[in-house]
Design an enzyme around this catalytic site. Structure first.
Site, PDB file in Angstrom:
ATOM      1  N   GLU A 171       0.824  -1.225   0.000  1.00 22.02           N
ATOM      2  CA  GLU A 171       0.000   0.000   0.000  1.00 22.02           C
ATOM      3  C   GLU A 171       0.854   1.269   0.000  1.00 22.02           C
ATOM      4  O   GLU A 171       0.635   2.182   0.804  1.00 22.02           O
ATOM      5  CB  GLU A 171      -0.979  -0.012   1.196  1.00 22.02           C
ATOM      6  CG  GLU A 171      -1.973  -1.155   1.112  1.00 22.02           C
ATOM      7  CD  GLU A 171      -3.094  -1.128   2.161  1.00 22.02           C
ATOM      8  OE1 GLU A 171      -3.047  -0.298   3.085  1.00 22.02           O
ATOM      9  OE2 GLU A 171      -4.027  -1.944   2.029  1.00 22.02           O
ATOM     10  N   GLU A 283      -4.890  -8.825  -0.217  1.00 18.59           N
ATOM     11  CA  GLU A 283      -5.602  -8.573   1.044  1.00 18.59           C
ATOM     12  C   GLU A 283      -7.075  -8.432   0.700  1.00 18.59           C
ATOM     13  O   GLU A 283      -7.439  -7.608  -0.138  1.00 18.59           O
ATOM     14  CB  GLU A 283      -5.124  -7.293   1.753  1.00 18.59           C
ATOM     15  CG  GLU A 283      -3.772  -7.429   2.401  1.00 18.59           C
ATOM     16  CD  GLU A 283      -3.372  -6.212   3.244  1.00 18.59           C
ATOM     17  OE1 GLU A 283      -4.268  -5.531   3.801  1.00 18.59           O
ATOM     18  OE2 GLU A 283      -2.169  -5.958   3.330  1.00 18.59           O
TER      19      GLU A 283
END
Ligand code: AHR
Ligand code: AHR
Length: 491
Positions: A171, A283
């Site tokens: 991220e 995820e």
């Protein structure tokens, strides 16, 4: 009356079992007090909780992502190898915690071997350097007479670990991420990381850090890294207090995949990239109610959402070649621990059933049933800000079918998102007859809010109702708020 029509010759593609992957992060009690608890009577000599391993085995996770997550962007892997008592205890800035480093690379690999899963390591592209990433690949996979490979040997591991999957940061677009970057800057940095990592071991597979799959970030990253990576990652968490928003929210993944697939196709065409670029949904889960992912509660409605996610991955099996449930233990997880034992959350059950019953080939199942329109008034995306209502109306039954290569048996998974009514359904197979013995497994509970706990571990559980095939069809009533897997033997 609803209808599901199947044909073992109407095939979408091959399901990659890596969609049943897991993820563990140094966060809350996922590692320490979750999978790893030194000195506990429930642990083995290595500190691995035996009861947790036992609960994990039926999930058959083929790949396990580690060490984060946000955690990785401040993690220096060298802190976590060598004699445990000499490892530094560090301030952990992603989750405002302390990291003892007692669980590090060697313990992770050992854990993967114990569980029978492939390791997937994400490198630190936040505070970490190119040298550290290079050294990590060499430590794990190096075969030469060189420093980092020898350090592994000195730590008692003569054979290389052969870690195949490597993530280029986590991220990196987010302001919560240590060392987050603009997309162009990420591309420049990731190209440098990728180069030294691949030069160290040309056999590794690299995963670029994507966002939701539909963002400008994804486009820039794909354009900048397409020649170097084998997978592009997507993260999506869904969820809402509002029942219908919660159960339909995973259809976001469908949007994400359609857009991301198109971007990948475009970039491969324009840049004449011959190798495939798959999607790693590395995820995913239902996550709401509490800001902190250490939240404990998961309800039956979440189990319906999780099954819907898996249905979507299976329908997109040509692009989604890996997915990693976030996370495996204690953190929005299917398995919760205390020092005394474990209990299974409602989401555990569909994941287990799918891991057990999904077959190799995804079929193009046709579903005809009543729909629900999520009107914008009703939709509540205050907790996860991705609107989903525009993707409706949604069929109340969401189904996927898979079969073995020879088409001898079909496994049909059906989520009934109707909170009040069973849906009577005729299931027909166009190109065969169904044997009379149909096995059925159903995840259900008293109502969509039903949840498990140490005190009531089986409020949501799996039962095995009766079903029978007649000729080319099975009539089956899918109960309100349930996930059902039927195994249809072909006559
Ligand atoms: O899984 C919890 C967190 O969610 C991860 O650390 C991060 O990558 C994501 O935002
Ligand atoms: O809670 C911190 C971050 O905020 C999470 O990692 C991310 O998913 C969320 O948007």
């Amino acid at each position: 009356m609803a209808r599901i029509t199947l044909d073992t010759h109407q095939r979408i593609g091959t399901v990659d079992r890596a969609i049943f992957g897991g993820f563990i992060e140094h966060l809350g009690r996922c590692i320490y007090g979750g999978i790893f608890e030194e000195g506990s009577p429930l642990s083995d000599g290595r500190g691995f909780r035996r009861d947790v391993l036992e609960a994990l085995r039926p999930l058959r996770m083929p790949v396990l992502r580690w060490p984060g997550g946000n955690f990785v962007s401040g993690y220096h892997w060298l802190d976590g190898v060598g004699p445990a008592e000499r490892r530094p205890r560090r301030a952990e800035l992603a989750w405002h915690a302390e990291e003892s480093n007692r669980f590090g690379t060697d313990e992770f690999i050992e854990y993967c071997r114990a569980l029978g899963t492939e390791p997937f390591i994400v490198v630190n592209m936040g505070s970490g350097t190119i040298d550290e990433a290079q050294a990590w690949v060499e430590y794990c996979n190096g075969t030469g007479n060189t420093h980092w490979a020898n350090l592994r040997r000195n730590h008692g591991h003569e054979e290389p670990y052969g870690v195949k999957y490597w993530g280029l940061g986590n991220e990196m677009y987010g302001k919560w991420q240590i060392g987050h970057l603009a997309a162009e800057d990420y591309v420049k940095k990731a190209r440098q990381f990728a180069a030294v990592m691949k030069w160290t071991d040309p056999n590794i597979q690299l995963i670029s850090c994507g966002q939701q799959g539909w963002n400008e970030w994804d486009r820039t990253v794909l354009e900048g890294l397409a020649d170097l990576v084998d997978y592009h990652s997507i993260h999506i968490y869904t969820g809402s207090h509002q029942y219908y928003t919660n159960v339909f929210h995973p259809h976001q993944a469908d949007r994400a995949l359609r857009i991301c697939e198109a971007m990948i196709e475009r970039v491969r065409y324009e840049k004449r990239i011959d190798h495939p670029i798959h999607i790693a949904y590395d995820e995913w889960n239902v996550w709401y109610r509490e800001r902190s992912p250490q939240a404990r509660r998961s309800g039956l409605a979440d189990a319906l959402a999780v099954a819907t996610f898996l249905n979507i991955f299976i329908r997109h099996c040509r692009s989604v070649r890996m997915a990693n449930l976030a996370q495996m233990v204690n953190v929005i997880a299917p398995i919760m621990t205390s020092p005394q034992g474990v209990f299974l959350q409602p989401i555990y059950h569909p994941i287990r059933l799918y891991a057990e019953h999904t077959r190799e080939i995804a079929l193009d199942a046709r579903v005809e049933c009543e729909t629900h329109t999520l009107d914008p008034e009703e939709e509540d995306v205050s907790e996860r800000p991705f609107r989903v209502a525009d993707l409706g109306p949604f069929a109340l039954l969401d189904a996927v079918a898979t079969c073995d290569v020879e088409g001898r048996e079909i496994s049909l998974a059906v989520v009934n998102r109707d909170p009040d009514r069973a849906i009577s359904t005729t299931i027909r197979v166009l190109d065969g007859t169904i044997g009379s013995t149909v096995l059925a497994y159903e995840v259900n509970g008293k109502d969509p809010e039903a949840t498990n706990s140490f005190e009531h571990p089986k409020a949501v559980d799996v039962r095995e109702p009766r079903a029978e095939g007649h000729g080319d069809q099975v009539d089956y009533a899918f109960p309100a708020h349930s996930v059902t897997v039927l195994r249809l033997p072909m006559g």
